[in-house]
Every structure is written in C-alpha cells, then in structure tokens.
Write a protein that holds these residues in place. Structure first.
Motif, PDB file in Angstrom:
ATOM      1  N   TRP A   1      14.040  49.500 109.772  1.00  0.00           N
ATOM      2  CA  TRP A   1      13.128  49.332 108.643  1.00  0.00           C
ATOM      3  C   TRP A   1      12.357  48.014 108.616  1.00  0.00           C
ATOM      4  CZ3 TRP A   1      15.456  45.226 106.492  1.00  0.00           C
ATOM      5  CH2 TRP A   1      16.856  45.196 106.353  1.00  0.00           C
TER       6      TRP A   1
ATOM      7  N   GLU B   1       2.457  59.556 101.216  1.00  0.00           N
ATOM      8  CA  GLU B   1       3.898  59.694 101.007  1.00  0.00           C
ATOM      9  C   GLU B   1       4.179  59.598  99.514  1.00  0.00           C
ATOM     10  OE1 GLU B   1       8.319  57.965 101.361  1.00  0.00           O
ATOM     11  OE2 GLU B   1       6.602  56.658 101.125  1.00  0.00           O
TER      12      GLU B   1
ATOM     13  N   HIS C   1       2.737  46.882 100.075  1.00  0.00           N
ATOM     14  CA  HIS C   1       3.497  45.636  99.954  1.00  0.00           C
ATOM     15  C   HIS C   1       3.474  44.861 101.260  1.00  0.00           C
ATOM     16  CE1 HIS C   1       6.206  48.975 101.188  1.00  0.00           C
ATOM     17  NE2 HIS C   1       6.477  48.111 102.150  1.00  0.00           N
TER      18      HIS C   1
ATOM     19  N   HIS D   1      12.329  60.519 108.351  1.00  0.00           N
ATOM     20  CA  HIS D   1      13.167  59.396 108.796  1.00  0.00           C
ATOM     21  C   HIS D   1      13.966  58.791 107.650  1.00  0.00           C
ATOM     22  CE1 HIS D   1       9.661  57.258 107.241  1.00  0.00           C
ATOM     23  NE2 HIS D   1      10.434  56.196 107.135  1.00  0.00           N
ATOM     24  N   ASP D   2      13.563  59.026 106.410  1.00  0.00           N
ATOM     25  CA  ASP D   2      14.343  58.523 105.271  1.00  0.00           C
ATOM     26  C   ASP D   2      15.470  59.493 104.908  1.00  0.00           C
ATOM     27  OD1 ASP D   2      12.888  56.150 104.794  1.00  0.00           O
ATOM     28  OD2 ASP D   2      11.425  57.204 103.540  1.00  0.00           O
TER      29      ASP D   2
ATOM     30  N   VAL E   1      12.079  48.121  96.037  1.00  0.00           N
ATOM     31  CA  VAL E   1      13.236  47.437  96.659  1.00  0.00           C
ATOM     32  C   VAL E   1      12.945  45.979  97.043  1.00  0.00           C
ATOM     33  CG1 VAL E   1      14.404  49.555  97.436  1.00  0.00           C
ATOM     34  CG2 VAL E   1      12.809  48.422  98.994  1.00  0.00           C
TER      35      VAL E   1
ATOM     36  N   GLU F   1       9.457  63.399  87.487  1.00  0.00           N
ATOM     37  CA  GLU F   1       9.097  61.981  87.547  1.00  0.00           C
ATOM     38  C   GLU F   1       7.737  61.703  86.911  1.00  0.00           C
ATOM     39  OE1 GLU F   1       9.717  59.777  91.088  1.00  0.00           O
ATOM     40  OE2 GLU F   1      11.428  61.001  91.726  1.00  0.00           O
TER      41      GLU F   1
ATOM     42  N   TYR G   1       8.633  48.273 108.086  1.00  0.00           N
ATOM     43  CA  TYR G   1       8.033  48.472 106.761  1.00  0.00           C
ATOM     44  C   TYR G   1       7.922  47.163 105.980  1.00  0.00           C
ATOM     45  CZ  TYR G   1       8.148  53.330 107.932  1.00  0.00           C
ATOM     46  OH  TYR G   1       7.912  54.526 108.567  1.00  0.00           O
ATOM     47  N   GLN G   2       7.960  46.024 106.700  1.00  0.00           N
ATOM     48  CA  GLN G   2       7.757  44.722 106.054  1.00  0.00           C
ATOM     49  C   GLN G   2       6.641  43.982 106.784  1.00  0.00           C
ATOM     50  OE1 GLN G   2      11.036  42.531 104.477  1.00  0.00           O
ATOM     51  NE2 GLN G   2      12.452  44.251 104.664  1.00  0.00           N
TER      52      GLN G   2
ATOM     53  N   LYS H   1       3.062  56.757  96.305  1.00  0.00           N
ATOM     54  CA  LYS H   1       3.532  56.896  94.919  1.00  0.00           C
ATOM     55  C   LYS H   1       3.412  55.577  94.164  1.00  0.00           C
ATOM     56  CE  LYS H   1       7.503  59.086  93.623  1.00  0.00           C
ATOM     57  NZ  LYS H   1       8.977  59.273  93.546  1.00  0.00           N
ATOM     58  N   HIS H   2       3.512  54.489  94.925  1.00  0.00           N
ATOM     59  CA  HIS H   2       3.559  53.152  94.325  1.00  0.00           C
ATOM     60  C   HIS H   2       2.195  52.480  94.276  1.00  0.00           C
ATOM     61  CE1 HIS H   2       7.917  53.523  94.329  1.00  0.00           C
ATOM     62  NE2 HIS H   2       7.750  54.144  95.485  1.00  0.00           N
TER      63      HIS H   2
ATOM     64  N   ARG I   1      -0.860  58.248 107.693  1.00  0.00           N
ATOM     65  CA  ARG I   1       0.199  58.602 106.764  1.00  0.00           C
ATOM     66  C   ARG I   1       0.334  57.339 105.911  1.00  0.00           C
ATOM     67  NH1 ARG I   1       5.407  56.030 105.518  1.00  0.00           N
ATOM     68  NH2 ARG I   1       6.834  57.630 104.804  1.00  0.00           N
TER      69      ARG I   1
ATOM     70  N   ASP J   1       2.118  55.044 103.582  1.00  0.00           N
ATOM     71  CA  ASP J   1       3.471  54.760 103.113  1.00  0.00           C
ATOM     72  C   ASP J   1       3.446  54.439 101.622  1.00  0.00           C
ATOM     73  OD1 ASP J   1       6.318  54.046 103.809  1.00  0.00           O
ATOM     74  OD2 ASP J   1       5.687  52.135 102.963  1.00  0.00           O
TER      75      ASP J   1
HETATM   76  C1  ARE Z   1      14.879  46.789 103.121  1.00  0.00           C
HETATM   77  C2  ARE Z   1      16.332  46.761 102.715  1.00  0.00           C
HETATM   78  C3  ARE Z   1      16.439  46.540 101.202  1.00  0.00           C
HETATM   79  C4  ARE Z   1      15.693  45.274 100.810  1.00  0.00           C
HETATM   80  C5  ARE Z   1      14.249  45.379 101.287  1.00  0.00           C
HETATM   81  C6  ARE Z   1      13.437  44.131 101.001  1.00  0.00           C
HETATM   82  O1  ARE Z   1      16.970  47.975 103.059  1.00  0.00           O
HETATM   83  O2  ARE Z   1      17.810  46.403 100.853  1.00  0.00           O
HETATM   84  O3  ARE Z   1      15.706  45.137  99.400  1.00  0.00           O
HETATM   85  O4  ARE Z   1      14.226  45.610 102.704  1.00  0.00           O
HETATM   86  O5  ARE Z   1      13.978  43.023 101.663  1.00  0.00           O
HETATM   87  C7  ARE Z   1      12.310  51.265 104.361  1.00  0.00           C
HETATM   88  C8  ARE Z   1      13.809  51.330 104.058  1.00  0.00           C
HETATM   89  C9  ARE Z   1      14.207  50.297 103.035  1.00  0.00           C
HETATM   90  C10 ARE Z   1      13.763  48.915 103.487  1.00  0.00           C
HETATM   91  C11 ARE Z   1      12.243  48.979 103.579  1.00  0.00           C
HETATM   92  C12 ARE Z   1      11.611  47.649 103.969  1.00  0.00           C
HETATM   93  O6  ARE Z   1      14.112  52.626 103.564  1.00  0.00           O
HETATM   94  O7  ARE Z   1      15.630  50.312 102.915  1.00  0.00           O
HETATM   95  O8  ARE Z   1      14.196  47.927 102.538  1.00  0.00           O
HETATM   96  O9  ARE Z   1      11.874  49.934 104.601  1.00  0.00           O
HETATM   97  O10 ARE Z   1      12.128  47.184 105.162  1.00  0.00           O
HETATM   98  C13 ARE Z   1      11.320  55.392  97.434  1.00  0.00           C
HETATM   99  C14 ARE Z   1       9.811  55.296  97.637  1.00  0.00           C
HETATM  100  C15 ARE Z   1       9.379  55.753  99.022  1.00  0.00           C
HETATM  101  C16 ARE Z   1      10.203  55.092 100.124  1.00  0.00           C
HETATM  102  C17 ARE Z   1      11.666  55.382  99.830  1.00  0.00           C
HETATM  103  C18 ARE Z   1      12.586  54.759 100.875  1.00  0.00           C
HETATM  104  O11 ARE Z   1       9.135  56.059  96.632  1.00  0.00           O
HETATM  105  O12 ARE Z   1       8.011  55.400  99.175  1.00  0.00           O
HETATM  106  O13 ARE Z   1      12.020  54.842  98.535  1.00  0.00           O
HETATM  107  N1  ARE Z   1       9.787  55.540 101.465  1.00  0.00           N
HETATM  108  C19 ARE Z   1       8.888  54.711 102.313  1.00  0.00           C
HETATM  109  C20 ARE Z   1       9.301  54.717 103.777  1.00  0.00           C
HETATM  110  C21 ARE Z   1      10.590  53.942 103.937  1.00  0.00           C
HETATM  111  C22 ARE Z   1      10.339  52.468 103.620  1.00  0.00           C
HETATM  112  C23 ARE Z   1       9.398  52.282 102.502  1.00  0.00           C
HETATM  113  C24 ARE Z   1       8.739  53.325 101.883  1.00  0.00           C
HETATM  114  C25 ARE Z   1       9.017  50.896 102.188  1.00  0.00           C
HETATM  115  O14 ARE Z   1       9.356  56.017 104.257  1.00  0.00           O
HETATM  116  O15 ARE Z   1      11.143  54.084 105.219  1.00  0.00           O
HETATM  117  O16 ARE Z   1      11.582  51.819 103.277  1.00  0.00           O
HETATM  118  O17 ARE Z   1       7.939  50.598 103.057  1.00  0.00           O
HETATM  119  C26 ARE Z   1      13.850  59.094  94.593  1.00  0.00           C
HETATM  120  C27 ARE Z   1      12.399  58.798  94.257  1.00  0.00           C
HETATM  121  C28 ARE Z   1      11.661  58.276  95.477  1.00  0.00           C
HETATM  122  C29 ARE Z   1      12.409  57.108  96.094  1.00  0.00           C
HETATM  123  C30 ARE Z   1      13.836  57.553  96.431  1.00  0.00           C
HETATM  124  C31 ARE Z   1      14.654  56.443  97.051  1.00  0.00           C
HETATM  125  O18 ARE Z   1      13.912  60.220  95.447  1.00  0.00           O
HETATM  126  O19 ARE Z   1      11.753  59.986  93.836  1.00  0.00           O
HETATM  127  O20 ARE Z   1      10.360  57.855  95.115  1.00  0.00           O
HETATM  128  O21 ARE Z   1      11.718  56.745  97.299  1.00  0.00           O
HETATM  129  O22 ARE Z   1      14.480  57.997  95.244  1.00  0.00           O
HETATM  130  O23 ARE Z   1      14.745  55.374  96.152  1.00  0.00           O
END
Ligand code: ARE
Ligand code: CA
Length: 495
Positions: free
Chosen positions: A60, A239, A102, A305-306, A169, A246, A63-64, A206-207, A201, A203
């Motif tokens: 992950w 996404e 972000h 992948h999530d 997060v 919601e 995604y930063q 929703k946000h 795609r 990312d």
């Molecule tokens: C990481 C660490 C965290 C830390 C953060 C910041 O794991 O502990 O706080 O870094 O330091 C991915 C990983 C995350 C990771 C992030 C950044 O999954 O763990 O955090 O990368 O490195 C929501 C969002 C949805 C998102 C999912 C994961 O709505 O957009 O959460 N999916 C996308 C990607 C992910 C990615 C991100 C977004 C961030 O596909 O791979 O995260 O770029 C319900 C709600 C959903 C919610 C879901 C989970 O179902 O309806 O909206 O999804 O719960 O909370």
C-alpha cells in the motif's frame, strides 16, 4: 468517459496488481493480446513513499503519493513509456490507477524513521506543515480548514461532507476545489494521456466531490489520435464502494464515467459459495439489486486488491480455487458491464508486499516466471489468475461474444444456461447431479470444444466436444458443480 477505448474484439480488463512495467510490456506481447484481454489496469505510477515494515515493504505504499514524477516501485518513466508503447502496439490499452484524493499519511516525512520515496523528492507531511515542493503543494492545498481529523466509521452513514473533506485513514486530504490543485492533477493526467494511456481508475472517488472531479476531467486532453483516433475522451472508472446505506452513493458519479460495482462480485460470489441460487443471476443487470446501474455505468469484478485481503472476504478469491474459477467464468460469460479480472500475488498477511528480493535490494519486485502450460510458476510468488486455463479461455469466449445479447436463458434450481446470440453458449450446473438437456445454443452447426475444462489446442479438443445441429440445438450433459462453455473461439472444425 464511459467508453472503454479498447478494441471491440477485446472486452476484458486485467488488473496486473503490483507488476513491474517491463513485465507488463512482455505480458502484453506474449500473452494478453492472444487471449482477448483489451486493457491492463496498472498500479499507481507516481512517486510514492518507501518504508521498511517488519523487513518488508507493504503493497500500500503505492497509495501514498509524494509527487507526480513517474518513478515507482514498478519502474521508471522510460520503462512506463516503453510499456505503454508496446502494449498499444499489440492492441492492449493501459488504464492508470490515479490517486488524487490525498498525499502521504499525516506525519510521514522524507528521511524520518527510515521513510523515503521512489524519486527522493523532499516532502514533509507533518500536521500543519504539509509541503510537497516537487508538485508543488503546500498547506493551503489541503482540506484542513474544512476538516482537521480522520473520517470516522459513522461518517460513512451520516455525512458526505466528512467523507469527502476529512482524512481517509490519516492520509493528507487534498482540496480538489482549489484551482491550483486542479491544475496539478489535470497536468498529471495529461502527461499520462500524452504518453498514450486509455484512461483512469480513480482511487477513492467516494472521497472527492463529483463537482470537483468533473472540472478536472474536463481539463484533460483528448486521447492520442495516432492511437485512438480523433476526439476520443479518456475512459474513467471511479472507485466508489457502495453496497447500500451510505451518505455517498455510486449514483452520484454516473455523469463522469463508470463506477466500481462492488455489488456484482458480491452477488456472483454468494452463488459460488452456495449462499445463493445461480438461477437468480439470470436477472443480474440493471436493477437486479441495489447499486446495479446500466451496462455502460459499471465496471464489474469478482474481487479486488482490497477485499481479497479482508478477514473472511465477502467475495471469492484465488484462495477459493474452483469456486473462484466458476465465479470469474460466469462474469466473463454474462453480458452485463465491463469486466475486470484480478491478477494477484500470493499473500498470507494483509500488508505483505509483492514478491521481492528483500531489504538488500530495496525490496525490488521480482518478475513472474511461467510454466510450460502458460500458467505462472507459483514459486515466483505470482498467482496470475488471468492465465489460469479457464479464465484465459473465458476471456476469449467474451471477446467473440462482444456486442451479443444474452439469449435463450434456461434456468432450473441452482442452474443457469444461456447463449450469446450466435457467438457462444454457457451452461452452469450448481446441483450435484448431472444436467442433461437439449439446449438452443444459437451457434452455427458444427463441433465446439468446451473451454471451461479444456481448450482447442492445435485443433485438438482437450475436453468435452459439443455437436451443434443445423437447428442450433445440442444435447449437452453438464456434470454436477461444473460448467460447459463453447464459442466461436472454440470451434473444432473451423468456420
Ligand atoms: C496505510 C495504513 C494505515 C495508515 C495509512 C496512512 O494501512 O494504517 O493510517 O497508511 O499512513 C491502501 C490501504 C490502506 C493504506 C493506504 C495508504 O488499504 O491500508 O493505509 O493504501 O497507504 C475505504 C475507501 C476506499 C479505499 C478503502 C481501502 O472508501 O477508497 O477504504 N480503497 C482505495 C484503495 C486502497 C487504498 C486507498 C483507497 C487509499 O483501493 O488500496 O488504501 O489510497 C466500507 C466503506 C468503504 C471503505 C471500507 C474500508 O466498506 O463503504 O468506503 O473503503 O469500508 O474502510
Ligand atoms: Ca477528500
């Protein structure tokens, strides 16, 4: 932004999650173009943080974002360009995972506690500092003035404002209402468009506010006319995880492209696990259940992948073996939506990074290696679902079914069969006993080879043969918990 921008005979997208650009280029040439795959979704190509967590680098980090320089764990800008060129040349399009919501997690800083980045750009994500000079972004680029905290669980039900303006997060939340931010984001997208990609795609859409995404998308150029023809807009899929209940809904995004339809994979996975009746999927399409919009609105998939990393995933994944094979095959056979096949690496732990050469190499990603039967060698760490015999054959099935409606649908308890008008026929038996019946396949008369358990190999069928008569009918036996799939792509005697 709905158009897939793929060749009309290539109807399936594959997500080559965490693959290197050099490996994707080879994959387009050596495999994807031969098996009906029309597009590849790639991991985020921009500069991102690097960390060492328990002697690994989690997946992950991608995604930063640190900047929009095109240096990432998957490779350099030159490698990315070469891959896009080589994939386009063989008719496989590239869809980029664009992270616009972000930047890094709050508190991450270049050089602090072993944190680095893939192009060594300076950055300081300390709360209130928030500077990314290589973009450039500074504190006013972020949403702190609107919300200075993380999104809480209850926000998802109650507050679209908080979901869109607070931190996901702990990730520093960009203000897409800010004109300078919009310009930076559109500049990033346009650079990729100039390189020849087919779309994005997005990312975490929703946000972000649809009212901010629309103007950013409208600032993008048309795709390269030398590749796509004149006046072609980029493909966009947002996404938006929306399984109901919601404050933010996928319906908010219908005017700016497709959305990721998580309800599709849930429905098919329930049938594959035996929690629902396959028969009910004969209505899977617009209006089937909450969140299933029109064909051109949806990107459908079984797992992503999530959710493949959830504890007890609500979808089936590669770990479910035959159930997964059946779910993906159904998705590719059924006419609804634009389908995406997941291609994974083996993992035990949620955070585990892709196969790599360890700390000494900076966790450099390893390449897949291949078996004589074209599947990936599991020792290389890659699952390559897209190369599984059934899945690659079903991608061919879909490519010849392009534009053909589902017809002659037959259902019985936990059984479903249907044709794709004069192109293909699919029958799934979810009961344990045999299912023997005369089916109207709609196919031209001839002999066809089952593509679910075999294939046409040098005009030899390695599985069951189906004989279609002059009336399009065939007597077929589908064994318990099995599928028979035939198409113009598996015709034994040739057209
Ligand atoms: C990481 C660490 C965290 C830390 C953060 C910041 O794991 O502990 O706080 O870094 O330091 C991915 C990983 C995350 C990771 C992030 C950044 O999954 O763990 O955090 O990368 O490195 C929501 C969002 C949805 C998102 C999912 C994961 O709505 O957009 O959460 N999916 C996308 C990607 C992910 C990615 C991100 C977004 C961030 O596909 O791979 O995260 O770029 C319900 C709600 C959903 C919610 C879901 C989970 O179902 O309806 O909206 O999804 O719960 O909370
Ligand atoms: Ca946001």
């Amino acid at each position: 932004y709905d158009r897939t921008n793929t060749l009309s005979s290539r109807q399936t997208m594959v997500h080559l999650f965490e693959w290197k650009w050099t490996d994707i280029a080879n994959e387009c040439e050596n495999f994807l173009q031969n098996y009906g795959y029309g597009a590849v979704q790639i991991s985020p190509p921009m500069e991102h943080i690097t960390i060492n967590q328990n002697n690994d680098m989690p997946w992950w980090v991608r995604y930063q974002p640190v900047s929009y320089k095109l240096d990432s764990r998957s490779g350099t800008e030159a490698e990315l360009q070469d891959m896009i060129n080589r994939c386009n040349k063989v008719g496989v399009r590239v869809v980029v995972d664009a992270v616009m919501n972000h930047m890094v997690g709050v508190g991450e800083r270049q050089g602090a506690d072993g944190v680095g980045s893939t192009a060594n750009s300076a950055f300081d994500g300390t709360d209130g500092v928030e500077t990314f000079p290589s973009v450039p972004y500074a504190a006013p680029s972020f949403n702190d003035q609107r919300c200075h905290r993380d999104i809480q669980d209850s926000d998802y039900q109650n507050s679209a404002e908080n979901v869109r303006n607070c931190r996901l997060v702990g990730l520093l939340d960009l203000d897409q209402g800010n004109q300078a931010v919009r310009t930076s984001l559109a500049g990033y997208l346009n650079k990729l468009i100039d390189m020849g990609v087919a779309g994005f795609r997005f990312d975490a859409s929703k946000h972000m506010w649809p009212g901010d995404l629309m103007p950013i998308l409208n600032m993008t150029k048309n795709l390269r006319s030398d590749i796509f023809g004149a006046n072609v807009r980029p493909f966009a899929v947002h996404e938006v995880i929306d399984r109901g209940g919601e404050a933010v809904t996928c319906g908010d995004y219908l005017n700016i492209g497709r959305y990721t339809n998580f309800n599709f994979g849930a429905a098919v996975s329930n049938a594959a696990k035996g929690y629902a009746n396959w028969q009910s999927l004969s209505h899977l399409g617009p209006g089937y259940s909450y969140g299933n919009y029109e064909d051109h609105d949806v990107l459908n998939f079984i797992d992503n992948h999530d959710n493949q990393r959830d504890d007890n995933p609500y979808v089936v994944t590669y770990k479910n073996g035959d159930q997964y094979r059946m779910a993906v095959a159904f998705m590719l056979a059924w006419s609804y939506g634009y389908p995406r096949v997941m291609s994974s690496f083996y993992f035990n732990d949620h955070n585990q990074g892709p196969p790599n050469n360890g700390a000494g190499s900076g966790f450099a990603t390893r390449s897949p290696t291949f078996n004589p039967d074209l599947t990936c060698n599991s020792d290389s760490g890659w699952v390559c679902e897209h190369r599984w015999p059934t899945i690659r054959q079903m991608s061919l099935f879909r490519s010849v079914s392009s534009g053909r409606a589902a017809a002659e649908v037959v259902t019985q308890s936990n059984r479903i069969a249907f044709a794709r008008e004069s192109a293909a026929f699919f029958a799934l038996n979810g009961q344990s006993g045999d299912w023997t019946q005369t089916f109207q396949t709609t196919l031209p008369p001839g002999e066809y080879c089952d593509q679910y358990n075999g294939a046409l190999d040098n005009n030899q069928c390695t599985s069951l043969k189906v004989s279609v008569g002059f009336d399009g009918k065939a007597v077929i036996t589908i064994k318990g918990n099995q599928v028979v799939a035939v198409s113009q792509a598996s015709r034994v005697d040739g057209p």
